[in-house]
Design a protein around this motif. Sequence first.
Motif, short mmCIF file in Angstrom:
data_model
loop_
_atom_site.label_atom_id
_atom_site.label_comp_id
_atom_site.label_asym_id
_atom_site.label_seq_id
_atom_site.Cartn_x
_atom_site.Cartn_y
_atom_site.Cartn_z
N HIS A 1 -27.15 15.13 2.05
CA HIS A 1 -28.45 15.83 1.90
C HIS A 1 -29.49 14.79 1.51
O HIS A 1 -29.54 14.35 0.37
N HIS B 15 -33.74 13.28 2.16
CA HIS B 15 -35.08 13.38 2.75
C HIS B 15 -35.57 11.96 3.06
O HIS B 15 -35.77 11.17 2.14
N MET C 66 -32.75 15.92 6.18
CA MET C 66 -33.41 17.21 6.00
C MET C 66 -34.66 17.33 6.90
O MET C 66 -35.34 16.34 7.15
N LYS D 127 -31.14 24.48 8.52
CA LYS D 127 -31.51 24.60 7.11
C LYS D 127 -32.35 25.85 6.86
O LYS D 127 -33.35 26.08 7.52
N HIS E 93 -27.37 21.31 -3.46
CA HIS E 93 -27.76 20.87 -4.81
C HIS E 93 -27.56 21.96 -5.87
O HIS E 93 -28.51 22.43 -6.50
N ASP F 143 -30.03 14.85 -2.29
CA ASP F 143 -31.36 15.46 -2.31
C ASP F 143 -32.41 14.44 -2.76
O ASP F 143 -33.42 14.81 -3.37
#
Length: 330
Positions: free
Chosen positions: A13, A15, A39, A95, A167, A237
Motif C-alpha cells: 500500500h 502513494h 494507490m 480501491k 492500514h 500507506d
Amino acid sequence: MNEITIIKPDDFHIHLRQGSDLEYYAKESEKQFKRGIIMPNTVPPIVTVNDVNRYRDEILKVTEGFEPLMTFKILPDSDPGIISELKQNKVIAGKYYPAGATTNSEDGITDWKIMKPVLKEMEKHAMVLSIHGEVPDSFLLNRERDFLPILDEIHRTFPKLRIVMEHVSCKESIDYINSAHDHVAGSISLHHLISTIEDVINDTSIKCMPIPKTPEDREAIRFAAFSGNRKFFFGSDSAPHKVEGKIGFNPKSGVYTAPVILPKLAELFYENGVLDKLENFVSVYGARFYKLPLNREHITVIKKPMIVPDEMYGVRPYLAGSEISWSLKN
Ligand code: DOR
Ligand code: ZN
C-alpha cells in the motif's frame, strides 16, 4: 543478532503521487521494496485502463528493478464492463474510498451498494478489493470501528471476493479480520505500529487517516504483526505531503514513512524479541494473499544507527530528526 537478511519486501500500500515528485518517492521506495501496490488517489484519479498504463509507465521510467502493482479507483459511475480489461492489463486491485474519508476521496462512494455490479465482476476475475475502511461522518476515533458492519456486509454478499482492510488502526478490526474467512486480510502500516493519538496531537505533521488511536489499539495491532499471523501483512500507506500542506488549520492527512520503514521495523521487531517474524510480515504473507511469487532478491538490515533527516524533497519524513538503531546495509 546484529544483522538480518530477508527476502526483499513488498509494500502492499503506497502513494507515489504524480508529476516531478514521483521520481523521488519511487526511488526511495525502490531501495527497500521489490514491488509496491500503487494507490490510485492521484488528481485526476486512476480509473481507466489508459490511466493505469500511463501511470505504470511513469513509475517504470524512473525506477530500475521496481515492480509497480497497479490499482484503479472505484467511482460511483465505474463501469463493470472494464474490469476484465483492467485484469488483462495486470491491475491487481480496485480501491474503495468512502467519499470524504481521506485525501482526494471527495469523488468516492457514499453507499457501498452502488458498487455491487463492479464488485461482482471483481469477484469473478479474482481481483482484490482494497478498502479504506472508515465512516467519515462518525467521530474521528470511531470511524474505523463503525465501518466494520459494512465490511461484513460486503464480505457476506461476495464471499469469494478477496478483501484487504487497509492500514488497520483499531482492536475491533483485528478481531473482525481474525474471525472472518481467509478471503479477508488486513494490512498494517509502520505508523500504526508506533504512534498513538497522543503523538498526533503533539506533532500534527503525522496526522493521517485512519488516525492512530489508543495504546490498547496499538497493542492489538502489534500482537497481530508480531505473532506470525498470515492474515496480516505490511502495507506502509506512506503518503508524502509537502511541509506547507501539513501546517495550520486542518493539515493534510498522510505521513511519509517510506525512508525509514525497514530500519524502524527491524528495530521494533528486535526490541520485542520477534525479529524472526519480520520476513513473513514484510515479504511472504502479503505475496501469498495476492497470489504472487515470492521475490528472489534479498536485503540486509544491520544494527547500526541512522539519523532521520528533518526534510526530504520538501516533505517532513516520519520520525524526522530521531535516531533509529538499525539501518539498511549497502
Ligand atoms: O492519511 C492518509 N493519507 N490516508 C490515506 O488513506 C490517503 C493518504 C494520502 O493519499 O495522502
Ligand atoms: Zn493510503
